[in-house]
Enzyme design. Structure first.
Site, PDB file in Angstrom:
ATOM      1  N   LYS A   1       3.966  83.975  79.706  1.00 19.81           N
ATOM      2  CA  LYS A   1       3.109  83.423  78.664  1.00 19.81           C
ATOM      3  C   LYS A   1       3.876  82.360  77.887  1.00 19.81           C
ATOM      4  O   LYS A   1       5.068  82.533  77.605  1.00 19.81           O
ATOM      5  CB  LYS A   1       2.620  84.509  77.703  1.00 19.81           C
ATOM      6  CG  LYS A   1       1.671  83.986  76.614  1.00 19.81           C
ATOM      7  CD  LYS A   1       1.079  85.108  75.789  1.00 19.81           C
ATOM      8  CE  LYS A   1       2.030  85.642  74.753  1.00 19.81           C
ATOM      9  NZ  LYS A   1       2.354  84.643  73.690  1.00 19.81           N
TER      10      LYS A   1
ATOM     11  N   ASP B   1       6.794  87.010  77.829  1.00 18.83           N
ATOM     12  CA  ASP B   1       6.739  85.861  76.930  1.00 18.83           C
ATOM     13  C   ASP B   1       7.941  84.956  77.176  1.00 18.83           C
ATOM     14  O   ASP B   1       9.080  85.440  77.251  1.00 18.83           O
ATOM     15  CB  ASP B   1       6.783  86.341  75.479  1.00 18.83           C
ATOM     16  CG  ASP B   1       5.546  85.978  74.692  1.00 18.83           C
ATOM     17  OD1 ASP B   1       4.837  85.036  75.096  1.00 18.83           O
ATOM     18  OD2 ASP B   1       5.288  86.628  73.664  1.00 18.83           O
TER      19      ASP B   1
ATOM     20  N   GLU C   1      -5.314  83.430  69.007  1.00 23.49           N
ATOM     21  CA  GLU C   1      -4.800  84.207  67.882  1.00 23.49           C
ATOM     22  C   GLU C   1      -5.238  83.610  66.553  1.00 23.49           C
ATOM     23  O   GLU C   1      -5.021  82.428  66.288  1.00 23.49           O
ATOM     24  CB  GLU C   1      -3.267  84.300  67.935  1.00 23.49           C
ATOM     25  CG  GLU C   1      -2.698  85.121  66.781  1.00 23.49           C
ATOM     26  CD  GLU C   1      -1.225  85.470  66.948  1.00 23.49           C
ATOM     27  OE1 GLU C   1      -0.677  86.134  66.043  1.00 23.49           O
ATOM     28  OE2 GLU C   1      -0.634  85.091  67.976  1.00 23.49           O
TER      29      GLU C   1
ATOM     30  N   GLU D   1       3.282  79.197  74.588  1.00 21.49           N
ATOM     31  CA  GLU D   1       2.430  78.764  73.496  1.00 21.49           C
ATOM     32  C   GLU D   1       2.222  77.259  73.513  1.00 21.49           C
ATOM     33  O   GLU D   1       3.124  76.504  73.901  1.00 21.49           O
ATOM     34  CB  GLU D   1       3.050  79.153  72.146  1.00 21.49           C
ATOM     35  CG  GLU D   1       3.172  80.645  71.938  1.00 21.49           C
ATOM     36  CD  GLU D   1       3.766  81.002  70.582  1.00 21.49           C
ATOM     37  OE1 GLU D   1       3.949  82.210  70.339  1.00 21.49           O
ATOM     38  OE2 GLU D   1       4.043  80.093  69.776  1.00 21.49           O
TER      39      GLU D   1
END
Length: 273
Positions: free
Chosen positions: A123, A93, A191, A125
């Site tokens: 990863k 992340d 999510e 967001e």
């Protein structure tokens, strides 16, 4: 490779394997990991993808959100997971503040995870606002897993941990998912989005979707390992507890302590002469 989950191979899982699994209609699991010992257990169990999540902020470092954790906090955890595994694709992340300001910042952060920790992918967001970062990373040879819906790093803007993608915002999420695919992301986490929206997104993308609180139709599912093992005191609704390690650890440590206090441990068999 015949099977992604549990399949035996002498090499690491790659993003091409994930794409092939989607083509076959094969579902697969992803689990978080933050240390070598648990990574080894999950790797030997056949888990094809291990995520060194910024959830480490809470489950490792004791913060109440993902925001405080840094690249320097996550680098040694990622390196440990890579060393503890031999088959799984290890995704790191990118924590809050390590990629948002520019594509250059994103590349510098990702390069550290790949060079210093041995991560195989990163990863991040966000939707359209991070497209330049995704494009720059992919162009530089960094595989990118995207993350839409409830994006914990944006929890203050979203107004808390709540379902995302209802109404018009669902169409925006769909548009973001397609844009991320076009930018080169190899997968996208969904999510806390309505199950019907997750199903539509999954059907519209050639890349795998990974659900967490997004229903059964996604190509994969991910959970934080402490949640699924029963270590988290108040897990989210989307968590299923597959074990109760908190109770078992409490039992074991009390048994040890009682034997120490009574003098029953160590016995001769645990003593050198």
């Amino acid at each position: 490779m015949s099977s992604l989950y549990g399949g035996l191979t002498g090499r690491r899982v790659t993003v091409r394997d994930l794409a092939a699994a989607k083509e076959r209609g094969e579902k697969w699991p992803m689990v978080t990991a933050y240390d070598a010992m648990t990574a080894r257990v999950f790797d030997q169990a056949g888990i094809p993808v291990l995520l060194v999540g910024d959830s480490a902020a809470m489950v490792v470092y004791g913060y109440d959100s993902t925001l405080p954790v840094t690249v320097d906090d996550l680098l040694p955890l990622t390196a440990a997971v890579v060393r503890g595994s031999s088959r799984a694709l290890v995704v790191a992340d990118l924590p809050f503040g390590s990629y948002q300001s520019s594509p250059q910042q994103a590349l510098e952060s990702a390069a550290r995870f790949m060079k210093e920790a041995g991560a195989h992918a990163v990863k991040l967001e966000g939707g359209r606002r991070v497209l330049p970062q995704v494009e720059a990373l992919v162009a530089a040879g960094v595989p990118v897993m995207a993350h839409l819906g409830l994006t914990p790093q944006s929890v203050n803007v979203l107004g808390g941990y709540r379902v995302q993608g209802r109404g018009q915002s669902g169409e925006e999420l769909m548009s973001d998912a397609k844009a991320l695919e076009e930018a080169g992301a190899f997968s996208v986490v969904l999510e806390c989005v309505p199950a019907d929206l997750a199903e539509r997104v999954t059907a519209s993308l050639a890349i795998p979707t990974i659900g967490i609180g997004a229903g059964v139709a996604t190509d994969a599912q991910v959970l934080v390992w402490q949640d699924l093992m029963g270590l988290t005191p108040h897990p989210a609704r989307f968590v299923k507890k597959y074990a109760d390690l908190a109770e078992e650890m409490d039992r074991a440590v009390r048994a040890f302590a009682d034997e120490v206090a009574s003098g029953a441990f160590p016995t001769p068999e645990h003593t050198y002469s």
